[in-house]
Write an enzyme that holds these catalytic residues in place. Structure first.
Site, PDB file in Angstrom:
ATOM      1  N   ASP A  56       1.722  -2.714  -6.699  1.00 11.70           N
ATOM      2  CA  ASP A  56       2.408  -3.520  -5.923  1.00 11.70           C
ATOM      3  C   ASP A  56       3.380  -2.760  -4.957  1.00 11.70           C
ATOM      4  O   ASP A  56       4.493  -2.883  -4.682  1.00 11.70           O
ATOM      5  CB  ASP A  56       3.397  -4.493  -6.445  1.00 11.70           C
ATOM      6  CG  ASP A  56       4.306  -3.691  -7.740  1.00 11.70           C
ATOM      7  OD1 ASP A  56       4.089  -2.520  -7.931  1.00 11.70           O
ATOM      8  OD2 ASP A  56       5.159  -4.490  -8.440  1.00 11.70           O
ATOM      9  N   ASN A  57       2.953  -1.377  -4.976  1.00 13.17           N
ATOM     10  CA  ASN A  57       3.860  -0.313  -4.414  1.00 13.17           C
ATOM     11  C   ASN A  57       2.974   0.549  -3.749  1.00 13.17           C
ATOM     12  O   ASN A  57       2.036   1.138  -4.269  1.00 13.17           O
ATOM     13  CB  ASN A  57       4.992   0.007  -4.839  1.00 13.17           C
ATOM     14  CG  ASN A  57       4.530   0.944  -6.382  1.00 13.17           C
ATOM     15  OD1 ASN A  57       4.308   2.164  -6.232  1.00 13.17           O
ATOM     16  ND2 ASN A  57       4.223   0.377  -7.456  1.00 13.17           N
ATOM     17  N   CYS A  60       5.812  -9.533  -2.682  1.00 11.85           N
ATOM     18  CA  CYS A  60       5.515 -10.864  -3.115  1.00 11.85           C
ATOM     19  C   CYS A  60       6.694 -11.295  -3.587  1.00 11.85           C
ATOM     20  O   CYS A  60       6.951 -12.747  -3.806  1.00 11.85           O
ATOM     21  CB  CYS A  60       4.517 -10.674  -4.291  1.00 11.85           C
ATOM     22  SG  CYS A  60       2.794 -10.062  -3.445  1.00 11.85           S
TER      23      CYS A  60
END
Ligand SMILES: [Zn+2]
Lengths: 339, 67
Positions: A125-126, A181
């Protein structure tokens, strides 16, 4: 022998030979959130030989809307995602060798894991972790498939060392501090669309059908009804520090990684971004105001409290995570809200 | 003018002259993007100097990090 793979074998580009190849391959998935859950389930159903899944986080209620391997029971008990996923995956296909690792994927460990794998699937997520995956992929010579999504938008690209441009070639700067998100929301079809692109490419690689790879940077917006695919071969940079002839793998060196330090006696972790940045605290306040926690801002810093944790973000991009001594937990919170 | 933007026939405001104006219009100017106009990829510097014309085919991909 049952016929569980018969429909996949009937698909002629795979066939019985392809199925045999898939069953001998080892895939490493970094991150078992939304993308990782869907990727892992697809590969396990397809009969992958071995799957290694790595994640630093535990299951929360806000995950279940889209992270398809997790249930209410997992959220209630805050089960680590890697473990919750493994249990569900074994129930789906007991013949797959599944290795679950609860860890923050650091450069050193990632290199060790990637050496053992035929393919790395990005489900992080990064961008910090993605740049490390990118360098490791080039160093070890293993392909990886970038995938990411926010809102109704998604993007994917397949990186083959020695052939395609790498992620570092495509990005002129590393996009830090973007929407996540957890700040902009996400709908499950966007997740599944990205994973469909990623898994189709993965299957081609696993059966050795490299000529069928898409070879384009693909993106879509399912709400705005847009689709785009760009041939990006021209963006391969001769002087790329990750894939060029004079490569130095900058993201594997300590200096370019996000620095963390546990602050003595304060039950806090300090996180410093990998590159200098100026954080727009006013904009961040607006984003965090939509979350369940409490936001406070003064001219120098912004504080965000949620449950037992408090994030304090400074203008220079530094953050303090109070309420934990666990670096992985602190980094997970940091990336969740700050990208 | 009317252009094909990511496959969609789209009306864009008349004050849009350069590629960088389109990025601003869609509020993605501060993101990392790859832009293609009529089949040719542009470097970041070319975003400011590339003029758009009616019926251009524009593809814009911006990078996101969520997952
Ligand atoms: Zn490169």
């Amino acid at each position: 022998m049952n016929n569980r793979y018969s429909r996949q074998e009937l698909f002629s580009p795979i066939g019985k030979d392809g199925q045999q190849q898939i069953s001998n391959k080892h895939v490493l998935i970094i991150g078992v959130g939304a993308l990782g859950s869907a990727s892992a389930e697809a590969l396990v159903r397809a009969g992958i030989g071995k799957l290694t899944i790595v994640d630093r986080d535990y299951v929360e209620w806000s995950n279940i809307q889209r992270q398809q391997l997790f249930t209410e029971e997992h959220a209630k008990n805050r089960i680590p995602k890697a473990i919750a996923a493994k249990n569900r995956l074994i129930a789906i296909n007991s013949s797959v060798n599944i290795e679950a690792i609860i860890a923050d994927a650091s450069a050193l460990e990632l290199e060790d894991w990637a050496k053992e794998a035929d393919l790395v699937m990005d489900a992080t997520d990064n961008f910090e972790t993605r740049m490390i995956i990118n360098d490791v992929s080039q160093k070890v010579g293993v392909p990886w498939i970038y995938g990411a999504c926010v809102g109704s938008y998604g993007i994917s690209y397949t990186i083959i060392p020695g052939k395609t441009p790498c992620l570092s070639c495509l990005l002129e700067t590393v996009p830090l501090g973007g929407l996540t998100c957890d700040t902009a929301g996400i709908i499950s079809p966007a997740v599944n669309m990205v994973v469909s692109f990623q898994i189709s490419e993965a299957l081609k690689i696993l059966v050795g059908d490299m000529d069928s790879l898409r070879n384009k940077l693909v993106s879509f917006d399912l709400w705005k009804n847009q689709y785009s695919a760009i041939q990006v071969d021209k963006l391969k940079k001769k002087d790329c520090p990750s894939c060029g002839p004079q490569r130095s793998y900058p993201y594997l060196s300590f200096e370019n990684q996000t620095k963390t330090a546990v602050l003595c006696g304060r039950d806090s972790v300090q996180i410093r971004p990998s590159v200098p940045m100026v954080r727009d605290l006013e904009a961040l306040e607006k984003i965090l105001a939509k979350q369940t926690g409490a936001v406070q801002r003064n001219p120098y810093l912004l504080s965000y409290s949620e449950n037992a944790h408090r994030l304090v973000i400074f203008k220079d991009g530094r953050a303090l995570v109070h309420g934990t001594k666990d670096i992985s937990e602190a980094k997970a919170l940091y990336h969740k809200y700050l990208g | 003018m009317k252009v094909t933007l990511n496959g969609e026939w789209t009306q864009i405001p008349d004050n849009i002259i350069f590629v960088s104006d389109v990025l601003k219009h869609y509020k993605i100017h501060d993101k990392v993007v790859v832009v293609e106009v009529n089949g040719g990829i542009l470097s970041k510097l070319e975003h400011q100097s590339t003029r758009l014309a009616d019926k251009d085919r524009i593809e814009i991909v911006h990078f996101v990090g969520g997952g």
